[in-house]
Each structure stands twice: as structure tokens, then as C-alpha cells.
Design an enzyme around this catalytic site. Structure first.
Site, PDB file in Angstrom:
ATOM      1  CE  LYS A  17       8.740  62.970  54.875  1.00  0.00           C
ATOM      2  NZ  LYS A  17       7.611  63.034  55.833  1.00  0.00           N
ATOM      3  NE  ARG A  22       5.524  72.855  58.715  1.00  0.00           N
ATOM      4  CZ  ARG A  22       5.548  71.541  58.982  1.00  0.00           C
ATOM      5  NH1 ARG A  22       5.820  70.668  58.003  1.00  0.00           N
ATOM      6  NH2 ARG A  22       5.319  71.081  60.195  1.00  0.00           N
ATOM      7  CB  SER A 161       3.633  66.423  67.655  1.00  0.00           C
ATOM      8  OG  SER A 161       3.098  66.363  66.347  1.00  0.00           O
ATOM      9  CG  ASP A 309      11.262  62.269  60.885  1.00  0.00           C
ATOM     10  OD1 ASP A 309      10.445  61.642  61.593  1.00  0.00           O
ATOM     11  OD2 ASP A 309      10.957  63.298  60.260  1.00  0.00           O
ATOM     12  CE  LYS A 336       7.523  60.399  64.562  1.00  0.00           C
ATOM     13  NZ  LYS A 336       6.902  61.673  64.184  1.00  0.00           N
ATOM     14  NE  ARG A 340      10.126  55.509  61.174  1.00  0.00           N
ATOM     15  CZ  ARG A 340      10.027  56.721  60.628  1.00  0.00           C
ATOM     16  NH1 ARG A 340      10.375  57.796  61.323  1.00  0.00           N
ATOM     17  NH2 ARG A 340       9.592  56.850  59.388  1.00  0.00           N
TER      18      ARG A 340
HETATM   19  C1  S3P Z   1       6.822  66.505  60.632  1.00  0.00           C
HETATM   20  C2  S3P Z   1       6.886  66.367  61.981  1.00  0.00           C
HETATM   21  C3  S3P Z   1       7.354  65.144  62.654  1.00  0.00           C
HETATM   22  C4  S3P Z   1       8.119  64.251  61.704  1.00  0.00           C
HETATM   23  C5  S3P Z   1       7.460  64.098  60.378  1.00  0.00           C
HETATM   24  C6  S3P Z   1       7.268  65.451  59.722  1.00  0.00           C
HETATM   25  C7  S3P Z   1       6.296  67.760  60.078  1.00  0.00           C
HETATM   26  O1  S3P Z   1       6.228  64.432  63.130  1.00  0.00           O
HETATM   27  O2  S3P Z   1       8.320  62.979  62.281  1.00  0.00           O
HETATM   28  O3  S3P Z   1       8.237  63.285  59.531  1.00  0.00           O
HETATM   29  O4  S3P Z   1       6.513  68.044  58.890  1.00  0.00           O
HETATM   30  O5  S3P Z   1       5.682  68.524  60.838  1.00  0.00           O
HETATM   31  P1  S3P Z   1       5.581  64.774  64.544  1.00  0.00           P
HETATM   32  O6  S3P Z   1       5.215  66.185  64.497  1.00  0.00           O
HETATM   33  O7  S3P Z   1       4.372  63.896  64.673  1.00  0.00           O
HETATM   34  O8  S3P Z   1       6.634  64.438  65.556  1.00  0.00           O
END
Ligand code: S3P
Length: 422
Positions: A17, A22, A161, A309, A336, A340
Site C-alpha cells: 500500500k 508513492r 511517522s 500496522d 489510526k 486500535r
Molecule cells: C504509512 C505510514 C504509517 C502507516 C500507514 C502507512 C505510509 O503511518 O501506519 O498505514 O505509507 O507512510 P504513520 O506514518 O502515520 O505512522
């Protein structure tokens, strides 16, 4: 005694994902055409595709083999109305970064869940770069980003993050300024890898990432590897079964994403990575998992980002492991797609497991008693799939209130689950 759970087969999980989002965004900003193979066709990725289309990018319907015509780093235009990010935090935060660096104004909206999630983590640093951002009470969606000329930034994020880090790197990229982001723990690094592959000077030193301005972004074809966060459900299922084995093919094995498999191993799981290789700048491998008796474990803040996740699924493993598992340093779970921590504890209790909430995590005491009851997902795909795994074990009877919410990240999940347990 409950009948045995037997698993068998190979699972090809859908595309990652994070890399799918990206691939579309960098494809749109690229100088020429980007061919993307194996993109995840799910609601979240549809959200990013929809936002890019609204900004004038020619993104065709998501397909296993598709092309995005790059418009260059300055080629996106103002949309006609609001742009809807659906359930997708990655869409809202990364695209807020892109828009901040462009001379356009965009109002971002989202579904009920996304509208509750914090945006201050991106609005604050984007304002510090010079963007004007209006958001709703408590820095939530809807938010309007008025982009324009930005200045260099050095920012220390309070949260680990990848969405925050990526938003700032993308803002700096399109505005042609420099950015340095420091994180408390390293988060997933797909943006850095993909930018480097496209000729951008991105340097990583420990928990810090810096980007220097470039004139244009090369277009590079992407083969999206399997999503390790989706693979984790089948790894957990195989570990919790009594016989058989499962092999997940072609999963991304980026070390910022393999925390779940490491935890499964630490709990006594039998995990073998085969055919390890590097493709398109990402480590990839096949994951073979066989049943094992699991024991409790402890998770702390340093381990959290690499399995952020997958923590709901760690709680599921813990419910079937011997002893008391403590997940700490994971307050991010509260913001999230659902809270969660609350959702896992509430639902584990609802099916008869022993779980307790902590401010920054949860405690789960394992047992092998049959688990029965109804799970409220709060529309959260990962809660649905985590309990789907628990419910697939013989002896358990678990009803999920909203099984269709898995389409956010893994539309074929229930079919795959039935197929490998048949
Ligand atoms: C993601 C980063 C994570 C993840 C999300 C996808 C990403 O979130 O939980 O499912 O693609 O950069 P955070 O960056 O807020 O931790």
C-alpha cells in the site's frame, strides 16, 4: 477437543500500500511516463488516484499494469472542488505536502474515521515552511492547504511517522528547497528509496533524513512488491494453525517493515525467508511459516514503527500464546483508522480473551480456550482481518460486524483466507 486447523498453499498478497501511493504520486510528479506493475487495487490507493486526477493528472483506472503520464514537479493544477481522501491518512498527509509546494489551494476532506485523525503533525511543519493551512477544530479535516513558495526546513517530529516525513520531503521536492527531518525512531523509508532512485539527493543518517533541491524528477518504472502488512495475516494464521504451512510469495522485506516477522520469531514462530533478492531498491522475499507453540513477548517504543500496522495482529498472537504479552510505547495506535488500543481490548474481551488497556498499549494474557463472540471493527480494515485470522482457527466462532471494510487495503482477503484453510 477442537478439530485441528490445517493450512496449505501459497498466497500472493496484493501490492504494498505505501509503495502504491508513492508510485502514483512520484509518477505524477515525474518528467515522463511511469509504468507501474502490481499496484494495490484498494480503496486507499483509489483515494490517492482520485486526488491526483482532481489535480489534473491522467491516472487511468488502477490495473495490474498501468501507466501514469508525469506532469513534472510543477504541472499539477488547482482542482474544481474539494478533494476526498476517503479513509486514507497517507493520501491526506502526503498530498498536503505536495500541494504545499505548489501555487494552488486545495481543500482536503475524508470519511468519518479520517476526519477524526490528527493533521497537526503535518500542518504545523508545513506552516513553518511557509504554506498557509486552515484546518478544522483540533487540526482535523477538512483542511485547506494554500501552497506557494516555501523555505528550507529542519524539523524534529515528535512522532515516528513516515507520513509526516514524506509530506515534508515532498513539499521540499516540489518547492525546490531543502528539508531535514529528525524522527524519534526510524519510520518506513520507501519515500527516501524511491526519491533516491529518481535522482534526488536524499541522505539518511540514523534517525535523520535530508533532501536537497533538484530541478526535475526522473520517471522510473515500479514493480510493486507484496505488502508485508497483508502478508502478516497469513504468517500469523500459519503460526496459529496445528498443521500444514503457508508460503507468501514476493513480499517486501524492507527492514523498516519486518517487525512483525521478528516478533513472531521471538514468540517462538517458525519463519523462513527464501529467495531473498533486491528489486527496484526494495528487498523482497518469500515467507514460509509453519505452526508453532507461541510464548508471550514484550514490545517497546523502539520496535513499534517497523510493525505499527501489525500490532493488532500481535495482540491476536498474544491471545493464543502462553503468558502475558505487554505492548507498550504504542500510543500512535490510538490515532489510526480506529483507536486500535481500545478496539483490540474491547473486541478481545468480547470474544472471551483476557486483555487490558494501557495509555500507550495493551496487555494480553493468552489461553487456548475457544473464543466466541461478535467483533465491532469501527470500519477498521486491520481490526477486521486480525479477528478474521482468529476466527479461522477451529473451535473459535467470531462474527465480524463489517467484513467489507477490508477493501481499504486487501479486497480479496476473505477469499484467500477461505482458500488456504479449506
Ligand atoms: C504509512 C505510514 C504509517 C502507516 C500507514 C502507512 C505510509 O503511518 O501506519 O498505514 O505509507 O507512510 P504513520 O506514518 O502515520 O505512522
Amino acid at each position: 477437543m477442537a478439530p485441528l486447523t490445517h493450512v496449505a498453499g501459497e498466497v500472493a498478497v496484493p501490492g504494498d500500500k505505501s509503495i502504491s501511493h508513492r508510485a502514483l504520486i512520484l509518477g505524477a510528479l515525474g518528467a515522463t511516463r511511469t509504468r507501474i506493475r502490481g499496484i494495490l487495487r484498494s480503496h486507499d490507493v483509489e483515494s490517492t488516484a482520485g486526488v491526483l486526477r482532481a489535480l489534473g493528472v491522467n491516472v487511468p483506472a488502477l490495473a495490474g499494469d498501468m501507466n501514469v503520464a508525469g506532469r513534472g514537479m510543477r504541472g499539477l493544477r488547482a482542482p474544481e472542488g474539494d478533494v476526498d481522501c476517503g479513509n486514507s491518512g497517507t493520501t491526506a498527509r502526503l498530498m498536503a505536502g505536495v500541494v504545499a509546494g505548489l501555487p494552488v489551494s486545495v481543500r482536503f476532506t475524508g470519511d468519518q474515521s479520517l476526519s477524526r485523525r490528527p493533521m497537526g503533525r503535518v500542518t504545523v511543519p508545513l506552516r513553518a515552511m511557509g504554506a498557509r493551512v486552515e484546518s478544522s477544530e483540533g487540526e482535523r479535516l477538512p483542511m485547506t492547504v494554500h501552497g506557494g513558495q516555501l523555505h528550507d526546513i529542519e524539523f524534529t517530529s515528535e512522532v515516528a511517522s513516515a507520513q509526516v516525513k514524506s509530506a515534508l520531503l515532498l513539499a521540499a521536492l516540489v518547492a525546490r528547497v531543502s528539508a531535514t527531518v529528525h524522527e524519534p525512531e526510524p519510520s518506513r523509508d520507501h519515500t527516501e528509496r524511491m526519491l533516491q532512485a529518481r535522482g534526488v539527493d536524499v541522505r539518511v543518517a540514523g534517525r535523520s533524513v535530508s533532501l536537497d533541491p533538484v530541478e526535475s524528477l526522473a520517471s522510473i518504472d515500479v514493480n510493486v512488491p507484496g505488502d508485508p502488512s497483508s502478508a502478516a495475516f497469513f504468517a500469523a494464521l500459519a503460526a496459529l494453525a496445528q498443521s500444514g504451512e503457508l508460503v507468501v510469495r514476493d513480499a517486501c522485506m524492507n527492514p523498516t517493515r519486518t517487525g512483525f516477522l521478528e516478533t513472531l520469531r521471538a514468540m517462538g514462530g517458525h519463519v523462513h525467508i527464501e529467495n531473498s533478492r533486491v528489486e527496484g531498491g526494495e528487498p523482497i522475499g518469500d515467507v514460509r511459516v509453519t505452526p508453532a507453540s507461541l510464548r508471550a513477548t514484550r514490545i517497546d517504543a523502539a520496535q513499534v514503527p517497523a510493525m505499527i500496522d501489525e500490532l493488532p495482529l500481535v495482540a491476536i498472537l498474544a491471545a493464543r500464546a502462553e503468558g502475558e504479552t505487554v505492548i507498550g510505547g504504542a500510543a500512535e495506535l490510538r490515532v489510526k483508522e480506529s483507536d486500535r488500543i481500545a478496539a483490540m481490548v474491547q473486541n478481545l474481551r468480547a470474544v472471551g480473551a483476557d486483555a487490558e488497556e494501557q495509555p500507550d498499549g495493551l496487555i494480553v494474557r493468552g489461553s487456548d480456550a475457544p473464543l466466541k463472540g461478535r467483533v465491532i471493527t469501527h470500519g477498521d480494515h486491520r481490526i477486521a482481518m486480525a479477528f478474521g485470522v482468529l476466527g479461522a482457527l477451529q473451535g473459535n466462532e467470531i462474527e465480524i460486524d463489517d467484513p467489507d471494510c477490508v477493501a481499504v487495503s486487501f479486497p480479496g482477503f476473505w477469499e484467500e483466507l477461505r482458500r488456504v484453510t479449506a
